[in-house]
Scaffold this active site. Structure first.
Site: not given
Ligand code: ADE
Length: 235
Positions: A94, A122, A160, A175
Site C-alpha cells: 500500500p 506488516e 490486455r 477503454d
Molecule cells: N498490499 C496491501 N494493500 C495493497 C494495495 N493497496 N496495493 C498493492 N498491494 C497491497
C-alpha cells in the site's frame, strides 16, 4: 512478456489467469505467467518467511532472505546489473505509487520480464526494496491482506495491452482512461428492453452524431464520478 509472481500463497493464483483475454494471451504465447512459492526458498527447518520487527512493534515482517533467494534463482545471478534488459522488479504494497492505466501501458511497452513480489504481514524487510526492487506499487488507497489481488490486477491490466492480446486494436484505445475520460455507456439488442429504450441517436446510423453523443456522455460520467481526471495534473 514473462511475468513471475512471488507469493507465499501460490494456490491463490490457481485459476485466476485461466479466463478470457488473459487465458487467450497465454495460449497464444503473448505472455507467460509463472507463480513461485517463496516458501520454497527458505533455508531454515521451519520454512519461516516472517520474523519479528527490529525495534519492536506489532505484527511480523517479511524476511529478506527467501525473497532474495527466489529472485536470484529466477535471474540466475546475484548481481543486479546482470539481469536481462527490460526487467522490472515490483513490490506490491500500500506504500507504493498508485497504479494507473498509463503505468499499465508503460509496462506493456517497456518491459519483457516482470517480477511481482506479493507483500504480506506488516511489511517487507526494507533491504528487499533497497537491493532488488525498481518500484513499489499500490493498486489503490486501501489496505489488502496481501499483494496477491494486486498482482492479479496489474497482470490483467498489462496483459490486455500487449500487442495482439485483444481481438481488435481499437478495443484498448476506447477503454476508460486511455483518453483521460471514463468510457461512454454501451447498449446492445433489444432496442426496447422491458420498456427501457436505447437512446435514439444510437439507432439512426449517423456516425458523427453518435461520436458526439458518446464524447458528451463520457464527459458527463467523468464530471460526475471522477472530477480529478479532468484536472490534468492528477490524471
Ligand atoms: N498490499 C496491501 N494493500 C495493497 C494495495 N493497496 N496495493 C498493492 N498491494 C497491497
Amino acid at each position: 512478456m514473462k511475468i513471475d509472481v512471488l507469493t507465499i500463497f501460490p494456490e491463490f493464483f490457481r485459476e485466476v489467469f485461466d479466463f478470457g483475454i488473459i487465458r487467450r494471451a497465454r495460449l497464444a504465447e503473448i505472455v507467460e505467467i509463472n507463480i513461485h512459492d517463496i516458501r520454497e526458498f527458505t533455508t531454515d527447518k521451519h520454512r519461516m518467511t516472517d520474523d519479528r520487527p527490529f525495534g519492536g512493534g506489532d505484527g511480523m515482517v517479511f524476511k529478506a532472505e527467501p525473497i532474495f533467494n527466489a529472485i536470484e534463482n529466477l535471474m540466475g545471478t546475484t548481481e543486479r546489473e546482470k539481469y536481462p534488459p527490460r526487467t522490472r522488479v515490483v513490490l506490491l504494497t500500500p506504500q507504493g505509487r498508485v497504479f494507473k492505466q498509463a503505468m499499465a501501458k508503460e509496462f506493456a511497452d517497456e518491459v519483457d520480464n516482470l517480477i511481482l513480489i506479493c507483500g504480506r504481514y506488516e511489511g517487507v524487510d526494507e533491504r528487499v526494496n533497497e537491493a532488488l526492487v525498481n518500484e513499489e506499487i499500490s493498486i489503490g488507497d486501501y489496505v489488502l491482506s496481501g499483494g496477491e489481488p494486486a498482482a492479479v490486477v496489474m497482470t490483467d491490466a498489462i496483459v490486455r495491452l500487449l500487442p495482439n492480446a485483444l481481438g481488435s486494436e481499437t478495443s484498448a484505445e476506447n477503454d476508460s482512461f486511455s483518453d483521460g475520460l471514463l468510457d461512454y455507456p454501451h447498449y446492445t439488442r433489444p432496442a426496447d428492453f422491458r420498456g427501457m429504450k436505447v437512446p435514439e441517436v444510437l439507432l439512426n446510423g449517423n456516425h458523427a452524431e453518435i461520436e458526439k453523443w458518446r464524447r458528451q456522455k463520457a464527459l458527463e460520467k467523468t464530471q460526475k464520478f471522477r472530477q480529478d481526471l479532468l484536472n490534468k495534473e492528477n490524471s
